[in-house]
Design a protein around this motif. Structure first.
Motif, mmCIF file in Angstrom:
data_model
loop_
_atom_site.group_PDB
_atom_site.id
_atom_site.type_symbol
_atom_site.label_atom_id
_atom_site.label_comp_id
_atom_site.label_asym_id
_atom_site.label_seq_id
_atom_site.Cartn_x
_atom_site.Cartn_y
_atom_site.Cartn_z
ATOM 1 N N MET A 102 0.809 -1.217 0.000
ATOM 2 C CA MET A 102 0.000 0.000 0.000
ATOM 3 C C MET A 102 0.845 1.272 0.000
ATOM 4 S SD MET A 102 -2.965 -1.080 -0.445
ATOM 5 C CE MET A 102 -3.981 0.365 -0.189
ATOM 6 N N LEU A 103 2.127 1.180 0.294
ATOM 7 C CA LEU A 103 3.010 2.343 0.223
ATOM 8 C C LEU A 103 3.604 2.522 -1.174
ATOM 9 C CD1 LEU A 103 4.771 2.065 3.673
ATOM 10 C CD2 LEU A 103 2.936 3.618 3.004
ATOM 11 N N ASP A 104 3.375 1.576 -2.060
ATOM 12 C CA ASP A 104 3.791 1.680 -3.460
ATOM 13 C C ASP A 104 2.694 2.433 -4.210
ATOM 14 O OD1 ASP A 104 4.701 1.410 -6.029
ATOM 15 O OD2 ASP A 104 4.778 -0.790 -5.990
ATOM 16 N N VAL A 105 2.742 3.743 -4.122
ATOM 17 C CA VAL A 105 1.635 4.603 -4.567
ATOM 18 C C VAL A 105 1.315 4.417 -6.047
ATOM 19 C CG1 VAL A 105 0.861 6.990 -4.762
ATOM 20 C CG2 VAL A 105 2.116 6.261 -2.736
ATOM 21 N N GLU A 106 2.321 4.289 -6.885
ATOM 22 C CA GLU A 106 2.057 4.151 -8.326
ATOM 23 C C GLU A 106 1.293 2.870 -8.629
ATOM 24 O OE1 GLU A 106 2.353 6.474 -10.633
ATOM 25 O OE2 GLU A 106 2.990 7.753 -8.971
ATOM 26 N N THR B 56 -3.929 14.229 -5.971
ATOM 27 C CA THR B 56 -3.919 15.581 -5.409
ATOM 28 C C THR B 56 -3.196 15.695 -4.074
ATOM 29 O OG1 THR B 56 -6.074 15.229 -4.374
ATOM 30 C CG2 THR B 56 -6.050 16.246 -6.566
ATOM 31 N N ASP B 57 -3.168 14.612 -3.286
ATOM 32 C CA ASP B 57 -2.614 14.733 -1.936
ATOM 33 C C ASP B 57 -1.930 13.443 -1.497
ATOM 34 O OD1 ASP B 57 -1.978 15.812 0.468
ATOM 35 O OD2 ASP B 57 -4.037 16.175 1.110
ATOM 36 N N ARG B 58 -0.801 13.153 -2.117
ATOM 37 C CA ARG B 58 -0.075 11.911 -1.857
ATOM 38 C C ARG B 58 0.388 11.809 -0.406
ATOM 39 N NH1 ARG B 58 4.155 9.482 -6.043
ATOM 40 N NH2 ARG B 58 2.226 9.570 -7.200
ATOM 41 N N ALA B 59 0.831 12.908 0.182
ATOM 42 C CA ALA B 59 1.315 12.884 1.568
ATOM 43 C C ALA B 59 0.193 12.508 2.531
ATOM 44 C CB ALA B 59 1.905 14.234 1.944
ATOM 45 N N SER B 60 -0.996 13.003 2.291
ATOM 46 C CA SER B 60 -2.124 12.652 3.151
ATOM 47 C C SER B 60 -2.492 11.185 2.991
ATOM 48 C CB SER B 60 -3.333 13.531 2.841
ATOM 49 O OG SER B 60 -3.077 14.850 3.227
ATOM 50 N N TYR B 61 -2.345 10.659 1.770
ATOM 51 C CA TYR B 61 -2.601 9.239 1.549
ATOM 52 C C TYR B 61 -1.635 8.394 2.383
ATOM 53 C CZ TYR B 61 -2.253 4.638 -0.489
ATOM 54 O OH TYR B 61 -2.187 3.278 -0.639
ATOM 55 N N VAL B 62 -0.355 8.738 2.346
ATOM 56 C CA VAL B 62 0.639 7.983 3.124
ATOM 57 C C VAL B 62 0.310 8.078 4.607
ATOM 58 C CG1 VAL B 62 3.080 7.837 3.749
ATOM 59 C CG2 VAL B 62 2.424 8.176 1.362
ATOM 60 N N ASN B 63 -0.093 9.260 5.059
ATOM 61 C CA ASN B 63 -0.497 9.426 6.453
ATOM 62 C C ASN B 63 -1.703 8.536 6.770
ATOM 63 O OD1 ASN B 63 -0.338 10.886 9.077
ATOM 64 N ND2 ASN B 63 -2.396 11.519 8.454
ATOM 65 N N LEU B 64 -2.653 8.458 5.855
ATOM 66 C CA LEU B 64 -3.826 7.597 6.054
ATOM 67 C C LEU B 64 -3.410 6.142 6.181
ATOM 68 C CD1 LEU B 64 -6.910 7.091 6.064
ATOM 69 C CD2 LEU B 64 -6.784 7.010 3.563
ATOM 70 N N ILE B 65 -2.485 5.704 5.354
ATOM 71 C CA ILE B 65 -2.033 4.318 5.404
ATOM 72 C C ILE B 65 -1.296 4.026 6.704
ATOM 73 C CG2 ILE B 65 -0.479 2.625 4.309
ATOM 74 C CD1 ILE B 65 -3.128 3.203 2.817
ATOM 75 N N LEU B 66 -0.460 4.947 7.146
ATOM 76 C CA LEU B 66 0.340 4.725 8.351
ATOM 77 C C LEU B 66 -0.458 4.868 9.639
ATOM 78 C CD1 LEU B 66 3.651 6.532 7.358
ATOM 79 C CD2 LEU B 66 3.193 4.072 7.395
ATOM 80 N N THR B 67 -1.409 5.803 9.675
ATOM 81 C CA THR B 67 -2.125 6.079 10.931
ATOM 82 C C THR B 67 -3.589 5.669 10.917
ATOM 83 O OG1 THR B 67 -2.788 8.312 10.277
ATOM 84 C CG2 THR B 67 -0.640 8.068 11.353
ATOM 85 N N GLY B 68 -4.169 5.516 9.725
ATOM 86 C CA GLY B 68 -5.587 5.207 9.622
ATOM 87 C C GLY B 68 -6.468 6.434 9.764
ATOM 88 N N LYS B 69 -5.854 7.617 9.759
ATOM 89 C CA LYS B 69 -6.619 8.864 9.955
ATOM 90 C C LYS B 69 -6.349 9.824 8.807
ATOM 91 C CE LYS B 69 -6.321 8.425 14.923
ATOM 92 N NZ LYS B 69 -5.816 8.966 16.152
ATOM 93 N N PHE B 70 -7.364 10.593 8.467
ATOM 94 C CA PHE B 70 -7.206 11.650 7.478
ATOM 95 C C PHE B 70 -6.600 12.869 8.152
ATOM 96 C CE2 PHE B 70 -10.399 9.076 5.434
ATOM 97 C CZ PHE B 70 -10.079 9.172 4.086
ATOM 98 N N ASN B 71 -5.891 13.683 7.383
ATOM 99 C CA ASN B 71 -5.348 14.951 7.924
ATOM 100 C C ASN B 71 -6.449 15.928 8.165
ATOM 101 O OD1 ASN B 71 -2.750 14.082 7.971
ATOM 102 N ND2 ASN B 71 -2.179 15.038 6.065
#
Length: 68
Positions: A29-33, A53-68
């Motif tokens: 899931m961290l392999d965004v492409e 539009t917001d790759r960093a927020s996606y990674v945060n969602l995967i790591l924490t389970g929460k949206f920014n």
């Protein structure tokens, strides 16, 4: 008030689409492409937009389970 409901509904759809891709077991899931590629295959349009539009927020969602 409708804008808030729409945003919450979109977040719920994104969360469900992330789970759909994760449950395939086909990609890290961290392999965004490759997540984006599978999202195209499974017609997860909200997730594609979120990844674009917001790759960093996606990674945060995967790591924490929460949206920014």
């Amino acid at each position: 008030m409708n804008r808030i409901k729409d945003e919450l509904a979109k977040r719920d759809r994104i969360r469900q689409q992330v789970l759909q891709i994760r449950n395939t077991g086909e990609v890290n899931m961290l392999d965004v492409e490759n997540v984006k590629r599978l999202a195209y295959y499974y017609n997860c349009h909200d997730l594609i937009d979120y990844l674009t539009t917001d790759r960093a927020s996606y990674v945060n969602l995967i790591l924490t389970g929460k949206f920014n």
